[in-house]
Design a protein around this motif. Structure first.
Motif, PDB file in Angstrom:
ATOM      1  N   LYS A 245      32.240  16.113 -24.853  1.00 48.04           N
ATOM      2  CA  LYS A 245      32.329  14.632 -24.282  1.00 48.04           C
ATOM      3  C   LYS A 245      31.651  13.840 -24.711  1.00 48.04           C
ATOM      4  O   LYS A 245      29.854  14.734 -24.922  1.00 48.04           O
ATOM      5  CB  LYS A 245      32.005  14.943 -22.879  1.00 48.04           C
ATOM      6  N   LEU A 246      31.850  12.571 -24.825  1.00 52.10           N
ATOM      7  CA  LEU A 246      30.284  11.597 -26.177  1.00 52.10           C
ATOM      8  C   LEU A 246      29.268  11.739 -25.455  1.00 52.10           C
ATOM      9  O   LEU A 246      28.920  11.605 -23.768  1.00 52.10           O
ATOM     10  CB  LEU A 246      31.133   9.994 -25.710  1.00 52.10           C
TER      11      LEU A 246
ATOM     12  N   ASN B  55      24.262  18.789 -32.980  1.00 46.64           N
ATOM     13  CA  ASN B  55      25.225  18.423 -32.762  1.00 46.64           C
ATOM     14  C   ASN B  55      25.870  19.941 -33.753  1.00 46.64           C
ATOM     15  O   ASN B  55      25.731  19.295 -35.381  1.00 46.64           O
ATOM     16  CB  ASN B  55      26.544  17.933 -32.170  1.00 46.64           C
TER      17      ASN B  55
ATOM     18  N   MET C 247      37.232  10.721 -33.222  1.00 48.27           N
ATOM     19  CA  MET C 247      37.260  11.442 -32.093  1.00 48.27           C
ATOM     20  C   MET C 247      38.992  12.081 -32.235  1.00 48.27           C
ATOM     21  O   MET C 247      39.814  11.210 -32.717  1.00 48.27           O
ATOM     22  CB  MET C 247      37.794  10.003 -31.357  1.00 48.27           C
TER      23      MET C 247
ATOM     24  N   GLU D  68      25.568   7.823 -31.388  1.00 50.94           N
ATOM     25  CA  GLU D  68      26.330   6.660 -30.339  1.00 50.94           C
ATOM     26  C   GLU D  68      28.230   7.402 -30.268  1.00 50.94           C
ATOM     27  O   GLU D  68      28.694   6.932 -29.620  1.00 50.94           O
ATOM     28  CB  GLU D  68      25.714   5.369 -29.309  1.00 50.94           C
ATOM     29  N   HIS D  69      28.410   7.851 -31.643  1.00 52.89           N
ATOM     30  CA  HIS D  69      29.987   8.196 -32.213  1.00 52.89           C
ATOM     31  C   HIS D  69      29.869   9.323 -31.908  1.00 52.89           C
ATOM     32  O   HIS D  69      29.179  10.311 -31.995  1.00 52.89           O
ATOM     33  CB  HIS D  69      29.525   6.938 -32.522  1.00 52.89           C
ATOM     34  N   TYR D  70      30.921   9.375 -32.456  1.00 56.14           N
ATOM     35  CA  TYR D  70      31.547  11.130 -32.646  1.00 56.14           C
ATOM     36  C   TYR D  70      31.324  11.104 -34.036  1.00 56.14           C
ATOM     37  O   TYR D  70      31.357  11.044 -34.687  1.00 56.14           O
ATOM     38  CB  TYR D  70      33.535  11.252 -31.944  1.00 56.14           C
TER      39      TYR D  70
END
Length: 304
Positions: free
Chosen positions: A180-181, A196, A208, A236-238
């Motif tokens: 999940k974001l 991550n 994404m 805030e982004h993948y």
């Protein structure tokens, strides 16, 4: 929802956020005078900003003095190296998973055997019955459901999960196969403190939709000769945050996605533990251009 109301739902029998008496304690640095020729250019020039370990209030059971000494006990002579041995407070970790949690297990096992200067206090997942959640419950680690799902009554909102992690006094968040974001509220609350791991050499094959076996299939289809895991800070982004560490593995001519995945995963387990060790020992510094680097254990002026 207040954190005090949230925690009993996950651990009704006992308090999960250990209470530690905080006391005033002097923090002294005892070093023989350094010779005038000693130079730490990268520090003096401000090229790097190290994470500070100096605090006015510390846990008396977790800190001790920082001492610099030569092997003979005498004052260092010209040209002799002086090393500082530093013991920092054990870090409190939260791990986020969506699946089997093999990287979570590697980190937890490293903590139990003492090679990791930190403890996993809580597991966060969007799938309450996943393998990572089952492992956490079997090892006495509380499990939190996030984000709130339509068919789940006990999931947390972004503000709830921030409050709960603060109740646990979490220092770092480790995403280990969490799909999940991460919401902006959590990123702001834990700036430069969320990591991550991704199974490709970012920035290639990220973003994404690139997760799990999809990544390895795309790598093979592209004709890339190398792949490997990447550990990066989360924004805030993948998969677009600053890269902290990578490890390279070959892509063989007749590889299947499963074979490549196994090769990459083996490196993931080793690399993530090594990076979390560095984070817990406060060996991450930031270059002026915003790139994070890891200091070696032997020399703070060398980077891995």
């Amino acid at each position: 929802m207040e954190a005090q109301q949230i925690l009993p739902r996950f651990c009704p029998k006992s308090s999960l956020a250990p209470s530690v008496t905080i006391v005033k304690q002097s923090f002294s640095l005892m070093c023989p005078p350094l010779p005038s020729s000693s130079s730490y250019a990268s520090v003096q020039s401000g090229a790097f900003r190290a994470i500070s370990i100096a605090r006015k209030e510390v846990c008396s059971s977790s800190w001790r003095r920082v001492c610099c000494s030569s092997s003979s006990g005498a004052e260092p002579k010209e040209g002799h190296e002086v090393r500082a041995q530093v013991t920092v407070r054990r870090k409190k970790l939260a791990v986020f998973v969506s699946g089997g949690g093999s990287n979570f297990k590697s980190i937890h096992e490293a903590s139990k055997r003492g090679s990791l200067h930190g403890d996993v206090l809580v597991l966060v997942t969007n799938k309450s019955e996943c393998g990572g959640a089952e492992y956490a419950r079997n090892n006495g680690i509380p499990v939190i459901l996030f984000p709130k799902a339509k068919d789940e009554s006990n999931g947390l909102s972004p503000s709830d999960v921030v409050d709960t992690l603060r109740k646990f006094e979490v220092d770092f968040i480790l995403l280990a196969g969490y799909l999940k974001l991460i919401p902006a509220e959590l990123i702001r609350a834990y700036e430069k403190s969320i990591l991550n791991i991704h199974p490709s050499l970012l920035p290639a094959f990220g973003g994404m939709g690139y997760y799990g076996m999809k990544v390895h299939k795309a790598v093979i289809a592209s004709g890339a000769r190398f792949s490997g895991p990447t550990i990066h800070f989360v924004d805030e982004h993948y998969d677009t945050g600053r890269i902290l560490a990578q490890r390279v593995v070959p892509v063989l001519a007749n590889d299947t996605a499963e074979e490549l995945a196994a090769r990459v995963l083996n490196e993931e387990h080793q690399l993530y533990v090594e990076v979390v060790e560095a984070v817990c020992e406060e060996r991450v510094v930031w270059r002026k251009d915003g790139v994070p680097l890891i200091q070696t254990k032997e020399n703070p002026n060398e980077f891995r």
